[in-house]
Design a protein around this motif. Structure first.
Motif, PDB file in Angstrom:
ATOM      1  N   PRO A 125     -94.363 111.681  29.119  1.00  0.00           N
ATOM      2  CA  PRO A 125     -94.786 112.750  28.192  1.00  0.00           C
ATOM      3  C   PRO A 125     -94.587 113.854  29.107  1.00  0.00           C
ATOM      4  O   PRO A 125     -94.305 113.930  30.366  1.00  0.00           O
ATOM      5  CB  PRO A 125     -96.394 112.306  28.072  1.00  0.00           C
ATOM      6  CG  PRO A 125     -96.544 110.943  28.758  1.00  0.00           C
ATOM      7  CD  PRO A 125     -95.347 110.709  29.388  1.00  0.00           C
ATOM      8  N   SER A 126     -94.699 115.168  28.579  1.00  0.00           N
ATOM      9  CA  SER A 126     -94.832 116.197  29.013  1.00  0.00           C
ATOM     10  C   SER A 126     -95.732 116.461  30.223  1.00  0.00           C
ATOM     11  O   SER A 126     -96.951 115.830  30.251  1.00  0.00           O
ATOM     12  CB  SER A 126     -95.130 117.473  27.969  1.00  0.00           C
ATOM     13  OG  SER A 126     -94.867 118.680  28.586  1.00  0.00           O
ATOM     14  N   GLY A 127     -95.230 116.930  31.575  1.00  0.00           N
ATOM     15  CA  GLY A 127     -96.089 116.992  32.695  1.00  0.00           C
ATOM     16  C   GLY A 127     -96.385 115.791  33.491  1.00  0.00           C
ATOM     17  O   GLY A 127     -96.850 115.824  34.425  1.00  0.00           O
ATOM     18  N   SER A 128     -95.401 114.658  33.120  1.00  0.00           N
ATOM     19  CA  SER A 128     -95.446 113.557  33.998  1.00  0.00           C
ATOM     20  C   SER A 128     -94.724 113.565  35.186  1.00  0.00           C
ATOM     21  O   SER A 128     -94.851 112.590  36.183  1.00  0.00           O
ATOM     22  CB  SER A 128     -94.942 112.262  33.101  1.00  0.00           C
ATOM     23  OG  SER A 128     -93.919 112.515  32.421  1.00  0.00           O
ATOM     24  N   GLY A 129     -94.031 114.463  35.370  1.00  0.00           N
ATOM     25  CA  GLY A 129     -93.346 114.461  36.684  1.00  0.00           C
ATOM     26  C   GLY A 129     -91.711 114.270  36.660  1.00  0.00           C
ATOM     27  O   GLY A 129     -91.021 114.406  37.755  1.00  0.00           O
ATOM     28  N   LYS A 130     -91.104 114.393  35.543  1.00  0.00           N
ATOM     29  CA  LYS A 130     -89.707 114.081  35.392  1.00  0.00           C
ATOM     30  C   LYS A 130     -88.948 115.174  35.875  1.00  0.00           C
ATOM     31  O   LYS A 130     -87.893 114.976  36.835  1.00  0.00           O
ATOM     32  CB  LYS A 130     -89.248 113.971  33.936  1.00  0.00           C
ATOM     33  CG  LYS A 130     -90.210 112.908  33.061  1.00  0.00           C
ATOM     34  CD  LYS A 130     -89.838 112.724  31.636  1.00  0.00           C
ATOM     35  CE  LYS A 130     -89.956 113.901  30.852  1.00  0.00           C
ATOM     36  NZ  LYS A 130     -91.401 114.422  30.629  1.00  0.00           N
ATOM     37  N   THR A 131     -89.112 116.497  35.787  1.00  0.00           N
ATOM     38  CA  THR A 131     -88.176 117.485  36.241  1.00  0.00           C
ATOM     39  C   THR A 131     -88.511 117.579  37.643  1.00  0.00           C
ATOM     40  O   THR A 131     -87.443 117.825  38.506  1.00  0.00           O
ATOM     41  CB  THR A 131     -88.526 118.753  35.528  1.00  0.00           C
ATOM     42  OG1 THR A 131     -88.138 118.567  34.156  1.00  0.00           O
ATOM     43  CG2 THR A 131     -87.604 119.862  36.134  1.00  0.00           C
ATOM     44  N   THR A 132     -89.817 117.353  38.116  1.00  0.00           N
ATOM     45  CA  THR A 132     -90.248 117.521  39.490  1.00  0.00           C
ATOM     46  C   THR A 132     -89.077 116.473  40.381  1.00  0.00           C
ATOM     47  O   THR A 132     -88.636 116.687  41.361  1.00  0.00           O
ATOM     48  CB  THR A 132     -91.537 117.283  39.814  1.00  0.00           C
ATOM     49  OG1 THR A 132     -92.067 118.328  38.845  1.00  0.00           O
ATOM     50  CG2 THR A 132     -91.902 117.211  41.290  1.00  0.00           C
ATOM     51  N   HIS A 150     -88.061 113.320  26.764  1.00  0.00           N
ATOM     52  CA  HIS A 150     -89.174 112.688  26.115  1.00  0.00           C
ATOM     53  C   HIS A 150     -88.857 112.183  24.874  1.00  0.00           C
ATOM     54  O   HIS A 150     -89.873 111.708  24.399  1.00  0.00           O
ATOM     55  CB  HIS A 150     -90.447 113.683  26.309  1.00  0.00           C
ATOM     56  CG  HIS A 150     -90.557 115.098  25.805  1.00  0.00           C
ATOM     57  ND1 HIS A 150     -90.513 116.131  26.753  1.00  0.00           N
ATOM     58  CD2 HIS A 150     -90.341 115.733  24.545  1.00  0.00           C
ATOM     59  CE1 HIS A 150     -90.466 117.163  26.158  1.00  0.00           C
ATOM     60  NE2 HIS A 150     -90.274 116.790  24.852  1.00  0.00           N
ATOM     61  N   PHE A 157    -102.691 119.645  43.671  1.00  0.00           N
ATOM     62  CA  PHE A 157    -102.216 118.913  42.382  1.00  0.00           C
ATOM     63  C   PHE A 157    -101.008 118.199  43.235  1.00  0.00           C
ATOM     64  O   PHE A 157    -100.118 118.491  43.591  1.00  0.00           O
ATOM     65  CB  PHE A 157    -101.677 119.745  41.508  1.00  0.00           C
ATOM     66  CG  PHE A 157    -101.156 119.161  40.172  1.00  0.00           C
ATOM     67  CD1 PHE A 157    -101.984 118.477  39.519  1.00  0.00           C
ATOM     68  CD2 PHE A 157     -99.789 118.958  40.079  1.00  0.00           C
ATOM     69  CE1 PHE A 157    -101.637 117.599  38.353  1.00  0.00           C
ATOM     70  CE2 PHE A 157     -99.333 118.398  38.953  1.00  0.00           C
ATOM     71  CZ  PHE A 157    -100.051 117.445  38.258  1.00  0.00           C
ATOM     72  N   PHE A 163     -98.388 120.016  44.501  1.00  0.00           N
ATOM     73  CA  PHE A 163     -98.138 121.677  44.737  1.00  0.00           C
ATOM     74  C   PHE A 163     -99.598 122.049  45.041  1.00  0.00           C
ATOM     75  O   PHE A 163    -100.589 121.913  44.117  1.00  0.00           O
ATOM     76  CB  PHE A 163     -97.727 122.221  43.169  1.00  0.00           C
ATOM     77  CG  PHE A 163     -96.602 121.548  42.997  1.00  0.00           C
ATOM     78  CD1 PHE A 163     -95.330 122.490  43.489  1.00  0.00           C
ATOM     79  CD2 PHE A 163     -96.326 120.663  41.951  1.00  0.00           C
ATOM     80  CE1 PHE A 163     -94.064 121.989  42.941  1.00  0.00           C
ATOM     81  CE2 PHE A 163     -94.855 120.046  41.475  1.00  0.00           C
ATOM     82  CZ  PHE A 163     -93.930 120.721  42.112  1.00  0.00           C
ATOM     83  N   GLU A 210     -83.005 116.787  29.847  1.00  0.00           N
ATOM     84  CA  GLU A 210     -83.449 116.958  28.329  1.00  0.00           C
ATOM     85  C   GLU A 210     -82.016 118.072  27.613  1.00  0.00           C
ATOM     86  O   GLU A 210     -82.279 118.936  27.162  1.00  0.00           O
ATOM     87  CB  GLU A 210     -84.713 117.938  28.074  1.00  0.00           C
ATOM     88  CG  GLU A 210     -85.756 117.213  28.768  1.00  0.00           C
ATOM     89  CD  GLU A 210     -87.007 116.803  27.693  1.00  0.00           C
ATOM     90  OE1 GLU A 210     -86.518 116.567  26.441  1.00  0.00           O
ATOM     91  OE2 GLU A 210     -87.737 116.333  28.234  1.00  0.00           O
ATOM     92  N   ALA A 266     -98.193 116.008  41.877  1.00  0.00           N
ATOM     93  CA  ALA A 266     -97.166 115.942  40.619  1.00  0.00           C
ATOM     94  C   ALA A 266     -96.321 114.411  40.751  1.00  0.00           C
ATOM     95  O   ALA A 266     -96.158 113.792  39.901  1.00  0.00           O
ATOM     96  CB  ALA A 266     -96.119 116.886  40.937  1.00  0.00           C
TER      97      ALA A 266
HETATM   98  P1  ATP Z   1     -91.775 118.375  30.528  1.00  0.00           P
HETATM   99  O1  ATP Z   1     -91.276 117.052  29.776  1.00  0.00           O
HETATM  100  O2  ATP Z   1     -92.659 119.261  29.928  1.00  0.00           O
HETATM  101  O3  ATP Z   1     -90.550 119.139  31.039  1.00  0.00           O
HETATM  102  P2  ATP Z   1     -92.168 117.061  33.171  1.00  0.00           P
HETATM  103  O4  ATP Z   1     -92.377 115.618  33.241  1.00  0.00           O
HETATM  104  O5  ATP Z   1     -90.589 117.499  33.515  1.00  0.00           O
HETATM  105  O6  ATP Z   1     -92.558 117.675  31.918  1.00  0.00           O
HETATM  106  P3  ATP Z   1     -92.779 118.383  35.569  1.00  0.00           P
HETATM  107  O7  ATP Z   1     -91.982 119.754  35.141  1.00  0.00           O
HETATM  108  O8  ATP Z   1     -92.004 117.475  36.574  1.00  0.00           O
HETATM  109  O9  ATP Z   1     -93.077 117.637  34.220  1.00  0.00           O
HETATM  110  O10 ATP Z   1     -94.255 118.674  36.183  1.00  0.00           O
HETATM  111  C1  ATP Z   1     -94.951 117.930  36.332  1.00  0.00           C
HETATM  112  C2  ATP Z   1     -96.419 118.442  36.865  1.00  0.00           C
HETATM  113  O11 ATP Z   1     -96.131 119.464  38.047  1.00  0.00           O
HETATM  114  C3  ATP Z   1     -96.844 119.340  35.740  1.00  0.00           C
HETATM  115  O12 ATP Z   1     -98.304 119.057  35.566  1.00  0.00           O
HETATM  116  C4  ATP Z   1     -96.684 120.849  36.169  1.00  0.00           C
HETATM  117  O13 ATP Z   1     -97.480 121.742  35.794  1.00  0.00           O
HETATM  118  C5  ATP Z   1     -96.695 120.672  37.530  1.00  0.00           C
HETATM  119  N1  ATP Z   1     -95.754 121.427  38.486  1.00  0.00           N
HETATM  120  C6  ATP Z   1     -94.416 121.400  38.257  1.00  0.00           C
HETATM  121  N2  ATP Z   1     -93.873 122.370  39.172  1.00  0.00           N
HETATM  122  C7  ATP Z   1     -94.840 122.972  39.675  1.00  0.00           C
HETATM  123  C8  ATP Z   1     -95.110 124.132  40.402  1.00  0.00           C
HETATM  124  N3  ATP Z   1     -93.919 124.758  41.111  1.00  0.00           N
HETATM  125  N4  ATP Z   1     -96.221 124.650  41.116  1.00  0.00           N
HETATM  126  C9  ATP Z   1     -97.250 124.036  40.692  1.00  0.00           C
HETATM  127  N5  ATP Z   1     -97.206 123.005  39.562  1.00  0.00           N
HETATM  128  C10 ATP Z   1     -96.145 122.615  39.364  1.00  0.00           C
END
Ligand code: ATP
Length: 362
Positions: free
Chosen positions: A40-47, A196, A19, A16, A163, A21
């Motif tokens: 953990p939160s922000g590790s990239g699971k949803t991405t 998580h 950054f 992104f 989740e 991800a």
């Molecule tokens: P959570 O458990 O909090 O849902 P996660 O593991 O699912 O977190 P993601 O949502 O995949 O994490 O996000 C991974 C990283 O990518 C995070 O640092 C987030 O801020 C960043 N990120 C996700 N989507 C975008 C976007 N559209 N633009 C910029 N950064 C993004």
């Protein structure tokens, strides 16, 4: 579960702007597997899930479903990969209408739709009378089941969960964990489940993939990740743990600060000359060896310390001990093995070699 790969990704990147991800991720999901992705939160699971189902495009890398490349296929043309979202039910419609929705979109005739919806109610162990009930009259747990029935009505190749239980209270979460595991077994579908909550992952999945900062740190069955983590991060992420830095000198002599380690035992730790590592032992594998009734096998590795506190964990007791260099050590025992010492008492902790694990080069 079959040995066949249903979903494979290779060299997957997602950026992104500046950054990153996801950093060059590889993964193979087996057909019929229940894979949990934990991190953990922000590790990239949803991405990652968004890339699987085509809600977003990878910056680089490839995704195959049953050997067919899908990352270049638009989301609406991909074989069905369903993301389970309980909140996406239509509240004003009946349970039956909700479950039938995907079938209606697919042009299935009304009688067949109804038949399939009733079968799905059976599968989710909801009474058939619920067919005519409205969503807003259903409890939280019932809504989750209806949402699952609707997701299955798509007959997806893989069911992705992001989740799904995080907003529910503890008891309902525990019930639904069991139901999901059972549903997985009965449908034989492939489930990829993001959470998580390590507890959820441990309770349900065949394998757990631990994510950290956009990479997979370890992918293995829960027991293996718990007992033989590949890194300190995984060891600590999986729960309470005692960690000790260990090092083999160039001449092969093992150094482990504070640990009483017989050279013959040390030689069996598997460290090569010049190698550094971390010796890991879980609190439930540590005994207070100066207890009169310590029992069990004679400890092969020991460490002295002072008792700091006792905590009641319900069925178990946890002791906090301060080690020789001030480090915090943890011991857990069944209630019936209560130590009964007082804070400040000198204690010796010990365990056998087969109860600990060496994390190499970490
Ligand atoms: P959570 O458990 O909090 O849902 P996660 O593991 O699912 O977190 P993601 O949502 O995949 O994490 O996000 C991974 C990283 O990518 C995070 O640092 C987030 O801020 C960043 N990120 C996700 N989507 C975008 C976007 N559209 N633009 C910029 N950064 C993004």
């Amino acid at each position: 579960m079959s040995e066949k790969t249903i979903l494979q990704i290779a060299g997957l990147y997602k950026r992104f702007g500046d950054f990153t991800a996801l950093h060059s991720i590889d993964l193979k999901v087996r057909e019929g597997e229940f894979l949990a992705i934990v991190g953990p939160s922000g590790s990239g699971k949803t991405t990652l899930i968004r890339l699987f189902v085509g809600m977003d495009e990878p910056t680089d890398g490839t995704i195959w479903l049953r050997g067919q490349r899908i990352d270049t296929v638009p989301a609406n043309k991909r074989p069905t990969c369903m993301v389970f979202q309980s909140l996406a039910l239509f509240p004003h419609m009946t349970v039956g209408r909700n479950i039938e929705f995907p079938l209606k979109v697919a042009g299935v005739d009304p009688a067949q739709r109804r038949e399939r919806a009733l079968e799905l109610l059976d599968l989710l162990r909801l009474p058939r009378e619920y067919y005519a009930k409205r969503i807003h009259q259903c409890s939280g747990g019932e809504r989750q089941r209806v949402a699952l029935a609707r997701a299955l009505a798509f007959d997806p190749e893989i069911l992705f969960f992001d989740e799904p239980l995080s907003a529910l209270d503890f008891r309902l979460r525990k019930t639904l964990e069991k139901e999901l595991k059972d549903l997985h077994a009965r449908t034989g579908k492939t489930f990829v489940y993001i959470t998580h909550s390590l507890e959820e992952a441990m309770a349900m999945s065949d394998r757990i993939a631990i994510m950290r900062a956009g990479r997979f740190e370890q992918i293995a069955p829960a027991d293996e990740i718990y007992s033989r983590p590949v890194s300190r991060f995984v060891a600590e992420f999986m729960g309470e743990v005692n960690l000790f830095p260990v090092r083999a000198d160039d001449d092969g002599v093992i150094r482990a600060d504070g640990l009483a380690l017989d050279p013959a035992v040390a030689a069996r730790l598997g460290l090569h000359a010049g190698e550094a590592g971390t010796l890991m032992v879980r609190p439930e594998n540590v005994a207070m060896v100066n207890r009169s009734d310590a029992g069990g096998a004679a400890p092969e590795i020991t460490i002295g310390g002072h008792l700091r506190a006792e905590y009641n964990l319900g069925s178990r007791l946890q002791y906090e001990v301060e080690g020789p260099s001030g480090q915090r050590l943890t011991v857990e025992t069944l209630r019936e093995n209560r130590f009964g010492g007082a804070p400040g008492d000198a204690v010796t902790l010990g365990w056998t070699l087969d109860r600990c694990h060496v994390i190499h080069g970490d």
